[in-house]
Design an enzyme around this catalytic site. Structure first.
Site, PDB file in Angstrom:
ATOM      1  N   GLY A  45       0.840  -1.155   0.000  1.00  0.00           N
ATOM      2  CA  GLY A  45       0.024  -0.024   0.037  1.00  0.00           C
ATOM      3  C   GLY A  45       0.831   1.102  -0.103  1.00  0.00           C
ATOM      4  N   GLN A  50       3.122   9.772   1.117  1.00  0.00           N
ATOM      5  CA  GLN A  50       4.286   9.129   1.149  1.00  0.00           C
ATOM      6  C   GLN A  50       5.386   9.659   0.132  1.00  0.00           C
ATOM      7  OE1 GLN A  50       2.253   5.195   2.184  1.00  0.00           O
ATOM      8  NE2 GLN A  50       4.221   5.133   3.369  1.00  0.00           N
ATOM      9  N   CYS A  92       5.880   0.163   7.806  1.00  0.00           N
ATOM     10  CA  CYS A  92       5.409   1.251   6.895  1.00  0.00           C
ATOM     11  C   CYS A  92       6.716   1.674   6.058  1.00  0.00           C
ATOM     12  CB  CYS A  92       5.171   2.421   7.814  1.00  0.00           C
ATOM     13  SG  CYS A  92       4.554   3.985   6.815  1.00  0.00           S
ATOM     14  N   LEU A  93       6.522   1.852   4.708  1.00  0.00           N
ATOM     15  CA  LEU A  93       7.693   2.351   3.736  1.00  0.00           C
ATOM     16  C   LEU A  93       8.307   3.634   4.161  1.00  0.00           C
ATOM     17  CD1 LEU A  93       6.116   1.303   0.364  1.00  0.00           C
ATOM     18  CD2 LEU A  93       7.899   0.007   1.749  1.00  0.00           C
ATOM     19  N   HIS A 134      -4.467   1.583   7.671  1.00  0.00           N
ATOM     20  CA  HIS A 134      -3.077   2.131   7.428  1.00  0.00           C
ATOM     21  C   HIS A 134      -3.104   3.417   6.514  1.00  0.00           C
ATOM     22  CE1 HIS A 134       1.473   1.502   7.965  1.00  0.00           C
ATOM     23  NE2 HIS A 134       1.356   2.280   6.771  1.00  0.00           N
ATOM     24  N   GLU A 135      -3.330   2.781   5.396  1.00  0.00           N
ATOM     25  CA  GLU A 135      -3.255   3.951   4.348  1.00  0.00           C
ATOM     26  C   GLU A 135      -4.002   5.139   4.540  1.00  0.00           C
ATOM     27  OE1 GLU A 135      -0.737   3.655   2.366  1.00  0.00           O
ATOM     28  OE2 GLU A 135      -0.459   1.714   3.224  1.00  0.00           O
ATOM     29  N   HIS A 138      -2.608   7.581   6.832  1.00  0.00           N
ATOM     30  CA  HIS A 138      -1.781   8.559   6.283  1.00  0.00           C
ATOM     31  C   HIS A 138      -2.325   9.898   5.672  1.00  0.00           C
ATOM     32  CE1 HIS A 138       2.224   6.625   6.218  1.00  0.00           C
ATOM     33  NE2 HIS A 138       1.746   5.475   5.669  1.00  0.00           N
TER      34      HIS A 138
END
Ligand SMILES: [Zn+2]
Length: 169
Positions: A45, A50, A92-93, A134-135, A138
């Site tokens: 995701g 991000q 998380c990236l 999660h997304e 963000h």
């Protein structure tokens, strides 16, 4: 085209993103780039903040591009329903190298628009429900570490600050 991922500490990760109002070539390019960047990472995701873009757009593909038909593009997504609770480890990236157990809904229904600007409703259980939360966090400027207990978050933030000081973040 790949876009650079921003990391914890970058303002765009802590700022609520704005709704998409124009469906044009620029948005198409952003979405294509986000998909490329998610697959290359690799990740399941990615949200626009991000890659430093303050828009309410996220892409999700639990198969990381290995299976057709699993790619979801969520624009201006909102929860219609959330139920249950799951506790699993996630990362998380934008916070590379750190994982923690986070409480998430076990089932979620999300409505919003697809990349053509058409209404869509999607439902997820398990990992997909976790990914939605999660997304979409963000898009509100919230990271998974913000959902940890204070001490747990402080420990990760301290380690990141140390890495930043050493020029490794
Ligand atoms: Zn993330």
């Amino acid at each position: 085209m790949l876009r650079p991922l921003v990391r914890y500490g970058h303002a765009s990760l802590q700022t609520p993103a704005k709704p998409v109002t124009t469906f044009d070539a620029e948005l198409d390019k952003l979405i294509d780039d986000m998909i490329d960047t998610m697959y290359a990472a690799p990740g399941i995701g990615l949200a626009a903040p991000q890659v430093g873009v303050p828009l309410r757009v996220c892409v999700i593909d639990l198969s990381v591009g290995k299976r057709g038909g699993e790619l979801l593009t969520l624009i201006n997504p909102e929860f219609v329903q959330r139920e249950g609770m799951q506790l699993e480890e996630e990362g998380c990236l934008s916070v590379p190298g750190f994982n923690a157990t986070v409480a998430r809904p076990s089932r979620a229904i999300v409505k919003g628009l697809n990349r053509l600007g058409e209404p869509q409703t999607v439902e997820g259980t398990g990992l997909l429900a976790r990914c939605f939360q999660h997304e979409m966090d963000h898009l509100d400027g919230t990271l998974f570490i913000d959902r940890l207990r204070g001490l747990q978050k402080d420990l990760i933030v301290r380690k990141i600050k140390k890495l930043a000081k050493a020029g490794k973040w």
